[in-house]
Motif scaffolding. Structure first.
Motif, PDB file in Angstrom:
ATOM      1  N   THR A  82       1.114   8.409 -18.591  1.00 30.78           N
ATOM      2  CA  THR A  82      -0.294   8.687 -18.878  1.00 30.78           C
ATOM      3  C   THR A  82      -0.735   9.994 -18.231  1.00 30.78           C
ATOM      4  O   THR A  82      -1.386  10.833 -18.873  1.00 30.78           O
ATOM      5  CB  THR A  82      -1.170   7.523 -18.372  1.00 30.78           C
ATOM      6  OG1 THR A  82      -0.784   6.318 -19.028  1.00 30.78           O
ATOM      7  CG2 THR A  82      -2.635   7.790 -18.614  1.00 30.78           C
TER       8      THR A  82
ATOM      9  N   GLN B 201      -6.142   6.640 -12.034  1.00 29.79           N
ATOM     10  CA  GLN B 201      -5.565   5.337 -12.364  1.00 29.79           C
ATOM     11  C   GLN B 201      -5.378   4.454 -11.132  1.00 29.79           C
ATOM     12  O   GLN B 201      -4.827   3.361 -11.226  1.00 29.79           O
ATOM     13  CB  GLN B 201      -4.208   5.524 -13.050  1.00 29.79           C
ATOM     14  CG  GLN B 201      -4.259   6.271 -14.374  1.00 29.79           C
ATOM     15  CD  GLN B 201      -2.860   6.481 -14.926  1.00 29.79           C
ATOM     16  OE1 GLN B 201      -2.269   5.578 -15.517  1.00 29.79           O
ATOM     17  NE2 GLN B 201      -2.324   7.679 -14.743  1.00 29.79           N
TER      18      GLN B 201
ATOM     19  N   GLN C 270       2.091   4.700 -15.669  1.00 24.75           N
ATOM     20  CA  GLN C 270       1.036   5.505 -15.041  1.00 24.75           C
ATOM     21  C   GLN C 270       1.398   6.992 -15.067  1.00 24.75           C
ATOM     22  O   GLN C 270       0.547   7.847 -15.354  1.00 24.75           O
ATOM     23  CB  GLN C 270       0.811   5.042 -13.602  1.00 24.75           C
ATOM     24  CG  GLN C 270       0.144   3.676 -13.499  1.00 24.75           C
ATOM     25  CD  GLN C 270       0.156   3.129 -12.090  1.00 24.75           C
ATOM     26  OE1 GLN C 270       1.098   3.357 -11.312  1.00 24.75           O
ATOM     27  NE2 GLN C 270      -0.889   2.383 -11.736  1.00 24.75           N
TER      28      GLN C 270
ATOM     29  N   ASP D 144      -4.863   7.014 -22.576  1.00 28.27           N
ATOM     30  CA  ASP D 144      -4.748   5.760 -21.827  1.00 28.27           C
ATOM     31  C   ASP D 144      -4.464   4.594 -22.768  1.00 28.27           C
ATOM     32  O   ASP D 144      -3.586   3.747 -22.515  1.00 28.27           O
ATOM     33  CB  ASP D 144      -6.043   5.469 -21.061  1.00 28.27           C
ATOM     34  CG  ASP D 144      -6.337   6.479 -19.961  1.00 28.27           C
ATOM     35  OD1 ASP D 144      -5.452   7.306 -19.663  1.00 28.27           O
ATOM     36  OD2 ASP D 144      -7.456   6.443 -19.420  1.00 28.27           O
TER      37      ASP D 144
END
Length: 396
Positions: free
Chosen positions: A363, A299, A360, A13
Motif C-alpha cells: 500500500t 496505516q 502494508q 488502500d
C-alpha cells in the motif's frame, strides 16, 4: 510532507485490501516452492499470471530467462516496482523474497487499478538472482532500466527503516591445485591444496585487524578433499568480500587475492580465482523514502530512525540506485534480533504478521508511486536529490 490521504490513496488502500488474500496465497506458494538464483521459472509464471490482466508483459527480459517486465501506460514518468523471488541454498526463503515479490506485484497492480487516469507508466520488473547472481546488475548493463525514472522495492526485516546503508561486495571462487599423494606412505611427494586453503583462511583472519570496521570477509570451504588418507590435489573456497564503498572494495579484494597467492606459494600449489559481479553501495532517494514512511505511518506502522553505523548486507539494488532514483526500505516482519538468511527468518516470513506487513508496504509503495506520477514538483525534488546527494555510508 504528504498530508491526509487523498481519494487516490483511499482507492489504493481498497485495492490492496481486495487483493490481500490473493497476494498472501502467492507469497505462500513462492515460499513452498523455493528456486535458486536464475532458476526461478515457476515463480516467474506465478507472478506473470497475477499481472497478466492489467499489464503488457515481456518475458524473458534484458537477456535473462527468468526476468520479466510488465507495463501499463505509455507515457512518462515511468515508475517501476522491483520484484525479487530467488531463494537461498539449503534454507529456502530465509531472506523473505516471497514477500518482496508478492508485495511488488501487489503495489504495481493496486496503483494501476486505483489510478488509471494519472499520466505516466506503471511497471513491474522481475529481477532474478539477487542472491549472488547479480540479476539487477546484468539487467542494468543490458539497458533494461534505461527508461525507468524511479525504482521502488522493499525488504522484510526485524526493523522498519525508510533507508539503510549497504556495503559494496564481490563474490570470489578460489581454487587451489596441488599434487595428490598417499598421506601416510609418501606425503613428501604431495602438495596439499587443503593446506593452501587453510592457510588462506588463516591469512584472512590475520588481515581482519587491519581493515575498516565496516569491511567484511567471510566464506566457506566448498571442497576440502575426498579422503583422509589422500593429500588433496584440489580444494575450492567460496568467499565474499565487502566494504563501505566500491573504491574500498577494490583495494580490499586485491589484498584478499594477495593472501590467496601467498597461501599457494607457501604450500607449493597454484591458485585460480574467479570474481563475480560487483554489488555497489546504496544511494537511497530520501524524498521517495520519506513519502513511503508517511504512508506506512498513516496505516499505524511505527517507522524507526535508521542506524547508519557498522557493517550490513549487500544487494544489487545498489547498482541501480547509483544509476537512477531508487529506494529499498525495510519493514518489520519478525521479532527484533531474528537473524536474516536463517531458518528462523524462513519460518517468520510465512506467518500472518509478515503478510500483514507485506500488504502494508505494498500500500505504501503504491501510494508513493501515485504521488510521484501526480505531482511533477515532487518528481523534480526526487531528481534534484539524485543529482546532489551521495550514497548513504556507514559510520565506523
Amino acid at each position: 510532507m504528504a498530508g491526509a490521504p487523498t481519494e487516490v490513496h483511499q482507492r489504493i488502500d481498497t485495492e490492496v485490501a481486495r487483493m490481500s488474500a490473493a497476494l498472501i496465497d502467492l507469497s505462500r506458494d513462492l515460499h513452498a516452492h523455493p528456486e535458486l538464483a536464475m532458476q526461478e521459472t515457476r515463480a516467474v509464471q506465478r507472478l506473470l499470471t497475477f499481472l497478466a490482466d492489467d499489464f503488457e508483459v515481456t518475458q524473458p527480459y534484458g537477456g535473462l530467462n527468468t526476468a520479466f517486465r510488465a507495463d501499463a501506460g505509455d507515457a512518462t514518468p515511468v515508475i517501476a516496482f522491483l520484484a525479487e523471488y530467488d531463494a537461498l541454498p539449503g534454507i529456502g526463503h530465509g531472506c523473505g523474497h516471497n514477500l518482496i515479490a508478492a508485495g511488488a506485484v501487489g503495489a504495481a497492480t493496486a496503483l494501476r487499478r486505483a489510478a488509471p487516469e494519472i499520466p505516466g507508466t506503471v511497471a513491474c520488473i522481475g529481477t532474478p538472482g539477487e542472491e549472488g547472481a547479480g540479476g539487477k546488475v546484468l539487467l542494468l548493463e543490458a539497458g533494461a532500466f534505461a527508461d525507468i525514472d524511479a525504482a521502488l522495492m522493499f525488504h522484510p526485516s526485524d526493523r522498519t527503516w525508510p533507508i539503510r546503508h549497504a556495503t559494496a561486495s564481490v563474490h570470489l571462487t578460489l581454487e587451489w591445485h596441488g599434487v595428490a599423494a598417499h598421506a601416510a606412505g609418501s606425503p613428501q611427494d604431495g602438495r596439499s591444496a587443503l593446506a593452501a586453503v587453510i592457510q588462506f583462511f588463516t591469512g584472512v583472519d590475520a588481515l581482519r585487524q587491519f581493515v575498516p570496521e565496516t569491511s567484511r570477509m567471510h566464506g566457506i570451504i566448498a571442497d576440502g578433499g575426498q579422503a583422509a588418507n589422500v593429500i588433496p590435489d584440489y580444494t575450492r573456497a567460496e568467499f565474499t568480500v565487502r566494504a563501505a564503498t566500491t573504491a574500498e572494495l577494490d583495494d580490499l579484494r586485491e589484498r584478499v587475492i594477495a593472501v590467496a597467492h601467498a597461501a599457494a606459494a607457501a604450500t607449493g600449489t597454484t591458485v585460480s580465482i574467479t570474481a563475480g559481479l560487483v554489488y555497489r553501495e546504496r544511494k537511497n532517494n530520501h524524498t521517495i523514502a520519506d513519502r513511503v514512511a508517511h504512508h506506512l505511518r498513516r496505516q499505524g506502522v511505527t517507522v524507526d530512525q535508521p542506524v547508519l553505523r557498522g557493517g550490513t548486507g549487500s544487494s544489487d539494488i545498489g547498482n541501480v540506485s547509483l544509476a537512477l532514483p531508487a529506494i529499498h526500505p525495510y519493514i518489520q516482519v519478525m521479532d527484533a534480533g531474528t537473524p536474516t538468511h536463517s531458518r528462523a527468518m524462513a519460518e517468520a516470513v510465512i506467518q500472518p504478521r509478515a503478510h500483514t506487513a507485506m500488504t502494508q508496504m505494498a500500500t505504501a509503495l503504491a501510494c508513493a508511486g501515485a504521488d510521484l506520477l501526480a505531482d511533477p514538483d515532487l518528481f523534480a525534488q526526487v531528481r534534484d536529490e539524485f543529482a546532489t546527494r551521495g550514497p548513504d555510508l556507514a559510520a565506523g
